[in-house]
Structure formats: structure tokens, C-alpha cells
Design an enzyme around this catalytic site. Sequence first.
Site, short mmCIF file in Angstrom:
data_model
loop_
_atom_site.label_atom_id
_atom_site.label_comp_id
_atom_site.label_asym_id
_atom_site.label_seq_id
_atom_site.Cartn_x
_atom_site.Cartn_y
_atom_site.Cartn_z
CD GLN A 110 -1.33 -0.15 3.69
OE1 GLN A 110 -2.53 -0.22 3.47
NE2 GLN A 110 -0.84 -0.13 4.92
CG LEU A 111 4.76 3.62 1.96
CD1 LEU A 111 4.00 4.94 1.98
CD2 LEU A 111 5.66 3.49 3.19
CB ILE A 171 15.11 -6.88 -0.26
CG1 ILE A 171 14.17 -7.40 0.83
CG2 ILE A 171 14.40 -5.94 -1.22
CD1 ILE A 171 13.71 -6.33 1.81
CE1 TYR A 218 5.59 -11.44 7.94
CE2 TYR A 218 7.39 -12.01 9.43
CZ TYR A 218 6.12 -12.24 8.94
OH TYR A 218 5.35 -13.26 9.46
CB THR A 224 7.62 0.92 12.86
OG1 THR A 224 6.50 0.75 13.72
CG2 THR A 224 8.80 0.14 13.43
CE1 TYR A 278 7.27 -4.18 11.24
CE2 TYR A 278 6.42 -2.87 13.06
CZ TYR A 278 6.72 -3.00 11.72
OH TYR A 278 6.49 -1.94 10.87
CE LYS A 334 10.61 -1.30 9.38
NZ LYS A 334 10.82 -1.28 7.91
CD1 TRP A 379 -0.26 2.79 15.17
CD2 TRP A 379 -2.34 3.46 15.65
NE1 TRP A 379 -0.44 2.63 16.52
CE2 TRP A 379 -1.71 3.03 16.86
CE3 TRP A 379 -3.64 3.93 15.72
CZ2 TRP A 379 -2.35 3.06 18.09
CZ3 TRP A 379 -4.28 3.98 16.95
CH2 TRP A 379 -3.65 3.54 18.11
#
Length: 279
Positions: free
Chosen positions: A8-9, A33, A57, A97, A121, A125, A146
Site C-alpha cells: 500500500q505504501l 531483497i 515484513y 515504525t 517486529y 526494524k 498505524w
Amino acid sequence: MVTGANGQLGREVISQFCKNYDVIGFGKEELNITNEDEVRIVINKVNPNVIIHTAAYTSVDGCETNIRLAYEVNTIGAANVAQAAGDHAARMFYISTDYVFNGEKELPYLEYDMTDPLSIYGISKLAGENVVRRLLPNSTIIRTSWLYGHGGKNFVNTMLQFAKDNKKVTVVDDQIGSPTYTADLVKVLLELIDKPGGIYHVSNTGSCSWFQFAKTIYKEAGSDPELVSPCTTAEYGSQAKRPKYSVLAQSELERVNIVPPRKWEEALKAYLGKESAND
């Protein structure tokens, strides 16, 4: 060059950037990647000036059970892209994030506040952030929160479907953050192209709980917000720990004279087509 081009991004980056730049995007089918040689070959061929690295991910609970995959994609994958970017003197944007913070602060997090992620996660990141900054000191780290947008699985789309079906849902009320529309995030990315590297926080302004966010989505969808009930994180029982407060202060944007994105309520209306996306 855009990685994660089918997410989506990534889709939103390509949509907005292609109006002013030559853009080539790679989804995970076209570019793995986690394969260092493949990344080097592809970037050698493209020879980009700028790489916007949106591939990740992002299943927060999934990362807890797929730990190796989380690090391969979010850390090693970022390192592979950064290394190849450095070989071509390309500028790199790494999307990170709010989950790099532990949520104990109770005030909006500044860009250089101490990090302390609670989940695999968040840890993977943050490790990606660190390796990108080490390999490319002029890189730009974007922390957002979010996230939702068109053409992807996200909280807004899930709640919209539930609202359409007039379904009763229970949503956590003790995690506070800032919902962020991909279109608004990418507008800021466009402005950051000509700004110095560093860490920037970018989210729609204002904050809410997931429960408040869900009630607002139901209301905007024409469904009864009373169908949404609150619960605690403990009651909900997610696999991954999440910060209870992860609102991001956007002081670095203001320092480089970029106006932070609009309020999250306005952005949600725009996403739902209730007002112009440019309002």
C-alpha cells in the site's frame, strides 16, 4: 527506485513520485531483497539516484513466530539495499515504525529519544535503521505509525468491511497512537527529497486509541459506532507486545520547514472519499 512496490505504501510512492520523477518499482516477485547478489545486480542495472525502501515484513504478530524471516527482510534486506545504494552514491529512504519505542513515555516521542522496542517486529526494524545509518550516513529514516492506504490489508479496510456487515467488534482501548494515511506520508516524502538526511517522524497529527479509531471508522461508514466495544490489550491477547503510547513528535520536520500532515480525522475522511485528498 521503489522496493515493496506492490504494497500500500509502495503503490502510493509510485503514484505520486511518477508525476515529477522517472520511477521504477520492484515488488517481492521481481526483487528478493534478502538476496544480496540479486539486489546488487538489480540496482546496478537501474542505477537510481534515490531508493525509497518500503519493502518490509510488517505482520507484528507474525514476526514473533517467524523470527528468522523478520530479520532477513527487515534487517538484512535493508542492509543489502543500503550497501548497493552506497555503491551508486544513491540517497536511501528507509521506512521505519513507531514500534521502536516502548510506549512508557506518555508524551510524544522525539526523533532522538531512546529506543526500546518490545517486539521482534520493532527490534528488526530498529536494527534495519541502525545498519542503514551506519552504511549510509546521509540516509533518511522515516518513522511512521498505524499506516493505512489503498490496495492493501490494513485496520481501516478491515473495520470498513465489519461496519458494512454491521458486525459487533471488540477493539483495544489502551494503546494510543496516530493513524497515518499513506497519501499524506508520501506528500512529506516528496518534500524531504531536497532536505538533509537524518531521522524524521511523519504521521497524521492528533492521537487516539484503536477503539476510538474503530468507532470513528464505523461512524464515517454509516454504521452504528456502538457496535464497537473496548477491551484491554491483556484481554485481547496478541502474541507481540505493543507500546501503549507511541505518538510521534514531528520536531525535525518543523526544523526543516515542512508542515506536518493534517489531523488523522481529516485524513480518514479523505481516504473514504468524503473530501478532497488535497484539502
